[in-house]
Write a protein that holds these residues in place. Sequence first.
Motif, short mmCIF file in Angstrom:
data_model
loop_
_atom_site.label_atom_id
_atom_site.label_comp_id
_atom_site.label_asym_id
_atom_site.label_seq_id
_atom_site.Cartn_x
_atom_site.Cartn_y
_atom_site.Cartn_z
N ALA A 1 -24.99 -13.83 -4.96
CA ALA A 1 -25.02 -13.18 -3.64
C ALA A 1 -23.86 -13.63 -2.76
N ASP A 2 -23.37 -14.85 -2.96
CA ASP A 2 -22.28 -15.38 -2.12
C ASP A 2 -20.91 -14.93 -2.60
N LEU A 3 -20.79 -14.55 -3.86
CA LEU A 3 -19.49 -14.24 -4.45
C LEU A 3 -19.05 -12.81 -4.18
N SER A 4 -17.74 -12.60 -4.10
CA SER A 4 -17.19 -11.26 -3.94
C SER A 4 -17.20 -10.56 -5.30
N ALA A 5 -16.88 -9.28 -5.30
CA ALA A 5 -16.85 -8.50 -6.55
C ALA A 5 -15.82 -9.07 -7.52
N ASN A 6 -14.67 -9.48 -7.00
CA ASN A 6 -13.62 -10.06 -7.82
C ASN A 6 -14.09 -11.38 -8.45
N ALA A 7 -14.75 -12.22 -7.66
CA ALA A 7 -15.24 -13.50 -8.17
C ALA A 7 -16.35 -13.30 -9.20
N LEU A 8 -17.20 -12.30 -8.99
CA LEU A 8 -18.26 -12.00 -9.96
C LEU A 8 -17.66 -11.57 -11.30
N LYS A 9 -16.59 -10.79 -11.23
CA LYS A 9 -15.92 -10.34 -12.46
C LYS A 9 -15.35 -11.54 -13.22
#
Length: 96
Positions: free
Chosen positions: A75-83
């Motif tokens: 939930a804290d991470l951005s889409a780029n970080a999740l990738k």
Amino acid sequence: MARVCELTGKRVMTGNNVSHANNRTRRRFLPNLTKATLISETLGRSVSFRLSTHALRSVEHNHGLDNFLLKARDADLSANALKIKKEIKKKQAAAK
């Protein structure tokens, strides 16, 4: 571009300026964001993020980007970080 840390989710906060006469006016507390390039040991490449300085310290405390991302809540991470997190998990699973 929003003023949000990509790893910790730190955002702009609001509050009051309070004068000596106790007059209150609204103000914004901006996070201390910097553009940083971190190295992923698992992926063997560098990744660029827009981070708060608090997040940089947290990454160092967790001994690198890979460990930090694996421990971080989605939930804290951005889409780029999740990738990037998904790529790290996939690469580590393949290595085992």
